[in-house]
Design a protein around this motif. Structure first.
Motif: not given
Ligand code: MN
Ligand code: AMP
Ligand code: MN
Ligand code: MN
Length: 282
Positions: A77, A195, A249
């Protein structure tokens, strides 16, 4: 610009957040934030409403987007910050990604029907209500239908990689994602780096490629990181000369463990992402 209480990664109902852009700005103001970036998945649709609300509330809004991309088999991302929304290459790229999302949602719907979920596609599209459709919308529908008690549990059983409803997205190549953001005058930030579950060596390799392609900053501090992850990523950014960003987020009050702007501050001696922002307003 005075940034002190900042959050550069949040979602609204324009993608898979549960608060409208206006309500989100209100909550950000109540939380005492000074500056936020709205970064919906593959869309800038929420920014008009957010800007109107932010101006009324007196909170600074940075135009943002979270671009779905891929590199070497990994889904990555890329957050774009300080983008000009009228950029043609950016909007064409995002429109293509949303079309891919629609196709993928159809395929996911077919797989989930086979796994016993009645009206999976229609249900998810109902939750997406015409905006950028994500796996989260399938989770919301299926939790409502009783397939799992929480979205997290639902992902583990149905939507994570290798599970019955999983379909790999056809995302933008990393260089395309970075190129669109740069073409729009924005700063390209690798989101939530911990992540991706990469080894340090792999992550270093990725970051070198990212920098070569025009990537500028690392979201070293993320609401989805552990404190140790944050420290590791701050160290990596320092070593590689990447600027820093921070973001919760946040997707809405349903995930109480991620609060708006509840983030440790960026180290003052390191360059923040807006140092790379060419079109930064005064
Ligand atoms: Mn993301
Ligand atoms: P997509 O881009 O359509 O693949 O959807 C990704 C979104 O799903 C992420 O932005 C998260 O909001 C959400 N998500 C991914 N993994 C999980 C998980 N394990 N639990 C809850 N939400 C998740
Ligand atoms: Mn999301
Ligand atoms: Mn996000």
């Amino acid at each position: 610009m005075g940034f002190s209480l900042n959050d550069f990664h949040i979602h609204s109902t324009a993608s898979d957040g549960t608060l409208s852009p206006g309500t989100l700005m209100l909550r950000a103001g109540e939380a005492g934030l000074r500056c936020v970036a709205l970064t919906d998945h593959d869309t800038t649709q929420g920014l008009v409403e957010a800007r109107e609300a932010a101006e009324q509330i007196g909170i600074e809004l940075v135009n943002g987007v979270e671009v779905s991309s891929q590199w070497n088999g990994h889904t990555l991302h890329i957050v774009g910050l300080g983008i000009q929304c009228d950029s043609e290459p950016l909007q064409q790229g995002l429109a293509h990604l949303r079309a891919c999302r629609d196709q993928r949602a159809l395929e996911m719907g077919r797989l989930l029907e086979r796994a016993g979920v009645v009206d999976a596609y229609q249900g998810a599209m109902g939750f997406a209500s015409g905006q950028s459709v994500t796996r989260t919308h399938f989770a919301l529908y299926m939790v409502q239908q009783g397939f799992a008690p929480t979205a997290r549990a639902l992902f583990q059983r149905y939507l994570a990689a290798g599970k019955p409803g999983y379909v790999q997205g056809q995302w933008a190549e990393l260089d395309q994602a970075v190129g669109w953001i740069r073409a729009a005058g924005g700063v390209a930030v690798l989101a939530h780096p911990a992540r991706y579950k990469m080894t340090q060596a792999k992550l270093r390799k990725l970051l070198r490629v990212f920098q070569d392609q025009g990537g500028q900053a690392l979201e070293a501090i993320s609401g989805s990181h552990s404190p140790l992850d944050n420290q590791t990523m701050l160290g990596l950014a320092h070593q590689l000369g990447l600027s820093l960003s921070q973001g919760s987020d946040y997707h809405g009050p349903e995930n109480p463990w991620i609060g708006l702007g509840r983030l440790p501050p960026l180290p003052q001696q390191e360059p923040p992402w807006w140092r790379c922002w060419p079109t930064r307003p005064d």
